[in-house]
Design an enzyme around this catalytic site. Structure first.
Site, PDB file in Angstrom:
ATOM      1  N   ASN A 238      48.957  37.026  41.871  1.00 16.44           N
ATOM      2  CA  ASN A 238      48.077  36.168  42.671  1.00 16.44           C
ATOM      3  C   ASN A 238      48.633  34.750  42.530  1.00 16.44           C
ATOM      4  OD1 ASN A 238      46.126  34.643  43.863  1.00 16.44           O
ATOM      5  ND2 ASN A 238      44.476  35.158  42.422  1.00 16.44           N
TER       6      ASN A 238
ATOM      7  N   LYS B  79      47.711  32.186  43.985  1.00 19.06           N
ATOM      8  CA  LYS B  79      46.694  31.139  44.201  1.00 19.06           C
ATOM      9  C   LYS B  79      47.278  30.058  45.120  1.00 19.06           C
ATOM     10  CE  LYS B  79      44.541  32.492  39.898  1.00 19.06           C
ATOM     11  NZ  LYS B  79      43.687  32.186  38.773  1.00 19.06           N
TER      12      LYS B  79
ATOM     13  N   HIS C 111      37.380  36.956  44.435  1.00 17.00           N
ATOM     14  CA  HIS C 111      37.933  36.303  43.244  1.00 17.00           C
ATOM     15  C   HIS C 111      36.899  35.325  42.701  1.00 17.00           C
ATOM     16  CE1 HIS C 111      40.449  33.975  40.575  1.00 17.00           C
ATOM     17  NE2 HIS C 111      41.312  34.980  40.611  1.00 17.00           N
TER      18      HIS C 111
ATOM     19  N   GLU D 171      37.167  32.456  41.631  1.00 14.53           N
ATOM     20  CA  GLU D 171      37.330  31.084  42.139  1.00 14.53           C
ATOM     21  C   GLU D 171      36.665  30.926  43.500  1.00 14.53           C
ATOM     22  OE1 GLU D 171      41.580  30.940  41.600  1.00 14.53           O
ATOM     23  OE2 GLU D 171      41.283  30.967  39.429  1.00 14.53           O
TER      24      GLU D 171
ATOM     25  N   GLU E 186      38.218  40.725  35.959  1.00  9.92           N
ATOM     26  CA  GLU E 186      38.730  39.423  35.549  1.00  9.92           C
ATOM     27  C   GLU E 186      37.620  38.625  34.872  1.00  9.92           C
ATOM     28  OE1 GLU E 186      42.498  38.339  37.987  1.00  9.92           O
ATOM     29  OE2 GLU E 186      40.769  37.338  38.841  1.00  9.92           O
TER      30      GLU E 186
ATOM     31  N   GLY F 181      43.225  31.609  33.444  1.00  8.79           N
ATOM     32  CA  GLY F 181      43.910  30.326  33.335  1.00  8.79           C
ATOM     33  C   GLY F 181      43.636  29.584  32.043  1.00  8.79           C
TER      34      GLY F 181
ATOM     35  N   SER G 180      44.828  35.587  32.075  1.00 13.97           N
ATOM     36  CA  SER G 180      45.836  35.198  31.079  1.00 13.97           C
ATOM     37  C   SER G 180      46.708  36.368  30.623  1.00 13.97           C
ATOM     38  CB  SER G 180      45.192  34.504  29.875  1.00 13.97           C
ATOM     39  OG  SER G 180      44.537  33.316  30.288  1.00 13.97           O
TER      40      SER G 180
HETATM   41  P1  13P Z   1      45.785  33.733  35.143  1.00 11.56           P
HETATM   42  O1  13P Z   1      46.726  34.892  34.953  1.00 11.56           O
HETATM   43  O2  13P Z   1      46.479  32.456  35.474  1.00 11.56           O
HETATM   44  O3  13P Z   1      44.796  33.622  34.002  1.00 11.56           O
HETATM   45  O4  13P Z   1      44.922  34.077  36.442  1.00 11.56           O
HETATM   46  C1  13P Z   1      44.296  35.306  36.524  1.00 11.56           C
HETATM   47  C2  13P Z   1      43.748  35.454  37.889  1.00 11.56           C
HETATM   48  O5  13P Z   1      42.782  34.802  38.255  1.00 11.56           O
HETATM   49  C3  13P Z   1      44.428  36.384  38.801  1.00 11.56           C
HETATM   50  O6  13P Z   1      43.680  36.588  39.954  1.00 11.56           O
END
Ligand code: 13P
Length: 250
Positions: free
Chosen positions: A11, A13, A96, A98, A167, A173, A211
């Site tokens: 991903n 992002k 997601h 976010e 997740e 992150g 992570s």
């Molecule tokens: P990270 O791997 O940067 O923690 O992000 C995970 C994520 O949100 C994947 O969709």
């Protein structure tokens, strides 16, 4: 456990540029010789055409990060599932955290987005996960079950065609990863919920995200119900992402 090979999904992002995407994918594609797992990259929509061309003839699937809950019409700024399909998109992340947090996406809206993608022949990657506060309050199972229940309710027998990604919000992150045991515990809950909804729950891949990196991937992926990963930060560098693809190929 799923009947499929493991699935590792990047991903990106809101990262990338024409130049950076070309360079990253050139490096990833050059290292794919020993990769036997399934893989995909979910890219910002403006780069779908570029990445579709870069991935052509490769085994890496193309993915999007979001989709409109509407089929078409006066929805300025939105991208429909049929439009994604036009660019050869195979996977689309929906729900997601976010987007749930920053765009107030509800469980019902996420379920509708999953429906739209399935109707367009695209596999939704449905994200579920609890916040730190919810975990500390002992609500983890209730939260993820509520989030998945909305998608099961809206999608009926098609539910065996989805991918689920667990997740935990506190792990995204942050460098904090769920332990393999914590991940397995939640994945087993999600599997049981899928089994109650479909005779084909073993077709559903349940990914872990938060992570995940080349160091912790091996142990996470060795859990019986961890069928792959959804990877943010560590998917942006071939030297981090390739070892994870290899870890999922064992
Ligand atoms: P990270 O791997 O940067 O923690 O992000 C995970 C994520 O949100 C994947 O969709």
């Amino acid at each position: 456990m799923t009947v499929h090979s493991k699935l590792m999904v990047a991903n990106w992002k809101m990262h990338g540029s024409l130049a950076a995407n070309a360079s990253l994918l050139a490096d990833v594609l050059a290292g794919m010789a020993d990769v036997l797992c399934r893989s995909a990259v979910c890219v910002p929509s403006v780069y779908l055409a570029q990445v579709q061309a870069l991935l052509s003839g490769s085994s890496i699937g193309l993915g999007a990060q979001d989709v409109s809950a509407q089929a078409s019409g006066a929805y300025t700024g939105e991208v429909s599932a049929d439009m994604l399909r036009d660019f050869g998109v195979r996977y689309c992340i929906v729900g997601h955290s976010e987007r749930r947090q920053n765009h107030a996406e509800s469980d019902v809206l996420v379920a509708t987005k999953a429906q739209r993608t399935l109707a367009a022949g695209i596999t939704p990657i449905v994200c579920v996960g609890e916040s730190l506060q919810e975990r500390q309050a002992g609500q983890t199972e209730a939260v993820v079950k509520r989030q998945l229940a909305a998608v099961i309710h809206a999608n009926g027998h098609c539910i065996s065609e989805i991918v689920v990604a667990y997740e935990p919000v506190w792990a995204i992150g942050t460098g904090l990863t769920a332990t393999p045991e914590q991940a397995q515990q939640v994945h087993a809950v999600l599997r049981a919920q899928l089994q109650a909804a479909t005779a084909h729950a073993d077709r559903v891949s349940i990914l872990y995200g938060g992570s995940m990196n080349a160091t912790n991937a091996v142990e996470l992926l060795s859990q019986p119900d961890v069928d792959g990963g959804l990877i943010g930060g560590a998917s942006l560098r071939a030297e981090d992402f390739l070892p994870m693809l290899k870890a999922a190929s064992r």
